[in-house]
Design a protein around this motif. Structure first.
Motif, PDB file in Angstrom:
ATOM      1  N   ASP A   1      23.696  18.473 -19.442  1.00 25.07           N
ATOM      2  CA  ASP A   1      22.259  18.459 -19.728  1.00 25.07           C
ATOM      3  C   ASP A   1      21.786  17.044 -20.067  1.00 25.07           C
ATOM      4  O   ASP A   1      20.713  16.610 -19.619  1.00 25.07           O
ATOM      5  CB  ASP A   1      21.938  19.407 -20.888  1.00 25.07           C
TER       6      ASP A   1
ATOM      7  N   ARG B   1      21.702  15.101 -16.816  1.00 30.97           N
ATOM      8  CA  ARG B   1      20.525  15.432 -15.998  1.00 30.97           C
ATOM      9  C   ARG B   1      19.281  14.718 -16.511  1.00 30.97           C
ATOM     10  O   ARG B   1      18.434  14.264 -15.726  1.00 30.97           O
ATOM     11  CB  ARG B   1      20.300  16.940 -15.977  1.00 30.97           C
TER      12      ARG B   1
ATOM     13  N   ALA C   1      28.369  22.210 -20.674  1.00 31.27           N
ATOM     14  CA  ALA C   1      26.959  22.329 -20.302  1.00 31.27           C
ATOM     15  C   ALA C   1      26.113  21.310 -21.052  1.00 31.27           C
ATOM     16  O   ALA C   1      25.168  20.738 -20.499  1.00 31.27           O
ATOM     17  CB  ALA C   1      26.465  23.742 -20.594  1.00 31.27           C
TER      18      ALA C   1
ATOM     19  N   ASP D   1      30.202  20.319 -26.283  1.00 32.32           N
ATOM     20  CA  ASP D   1      28.834  20.793 -26.436  1.00 32.32           C
ATOM     21  C   ASP D   1      28.279  20.439 -27.818  1.00 32.32           C
ATOM     22  O   ASP D   1      27.090  20.165 -27.972  1.00 32.32           O
ATOM     23  CB  ASP D   1      28.767  22.310 -26.236  1.00 32.32           C
TER      24      ASP D   1
END
Length: 257
Positions: A69, A72, A65, A7
């Motif tokens: 992200d 995406r 995550a 992250d």
């Protein structure tokens, strides 16, 4: 798991990880699958997007995550779609099976706890179709240890989209007792004039599995080796000279007790 906090580096990852040497290999293997494909530790989609563009029915899993992200955002920009799932590989529970499951970029090595290694492999086996294959990529220890010097090494300068430059360095040490490499990656963001604008240090920790160690681990989890390649051109594995171990496995009828 994973041992590195992705992250923290997700916004920089694509700047310094730009290799494409493995993409033709996974694209060909995915096309041979003739069914749904599961990519574990997909990251920001470096391999995933070429597969999705080729029409592969791909499901992508990662525990970070932040990395997902970024992934995406790439899908939106390219007007592509895929199912992205955030979960720890050891806790994989998708209630369906796949004709091909693969872990690229040696990421299984970041599971350094033996119990979690066994748990992860059994979870993968539970998601493999009866005719399916599992591909696990690993470093070949003799080759990887040659670049573990204990000294701080500059890995390169990488341009960022905002015009700044990322300087990446790292230091790595090998522990023969555990078979693990521990180290730190150092990130420095510099402006056009060379001044450091931001910096951080991120720990890394991964296991160098020997041929025999991984084979025993895989067989205990219910896999049998089908092929073992030494690189992404499918050259035969040589224990002394091959850069990688690329395991192609199938599920056996029974899991060892």
């Amino acid at each position: 798991m994973p041992a590195m906090n992705y992250d923290r580096v997700a916004h920089l990852y694509d700047a310094y990880v730009q290799t494409d040497l493995d993409i033709p290999f996974f694209l060909e293997e995915a096309k041979k699958a003739r069914g749904p494909v599961l990519e574990l530790t997909c990251g920001t989609g470096r391999i995933s997007i070429p597969l999705i563009e080729a029409g592969i029915d791909l499901t992508c899993v990662d525990s970070s995550a932040g990395m997902l992200d970024v992934f995406r955002g790439k899908l939106r920009e390219s007007e592509l779609s895929a199912e992205l799932i955030q979960t720890n590989l050891c806790n994989l529970s998708l209630d369906r099976r796949f004709e091909l499951i693969f872990i690229p970029f040696h990421s299984f090595a970041e599971i350094t706890d033996p119990a979690q290694q066994r748990q992860a492999l059994r979870a993968i086996r539970a998601h493999l179709a009866p005719t399916g294959r599992f591909i696990c990529t690993l470093h070949n220890p003799p080759a990887r240890r040659r670049v573990v010097t204990g000294a701080k090494v500059k890995r390169g300068d990488f341009p960022l989209p905002d015009g700044n430059v990322l300087t990446l360095s790292s230091v790595e040490d090998y522990d023969p007792a555990s078979g693990c490499v521990r180290g730190t990656q150092f990130y420095e963001i510099r402006g056009w004039e060379g001044a450091i604008m931001a910096s951080m240090a991120v720990d890394l920790h991964f296991r160098l599995f020997s041929y025999g160690e991984f084979q025993s681990l895989a067989e205990a989890a219910g896999f049998v080796p089908v092929h073992l390649y030494g690189d992404y051109s499918r050259a035969p594995f040589d224990m002394d000279t091959s850069p990688f171990m690329i395991w192609v496995l199938r599920a056996t009828q029974k899991v060892a007790a």
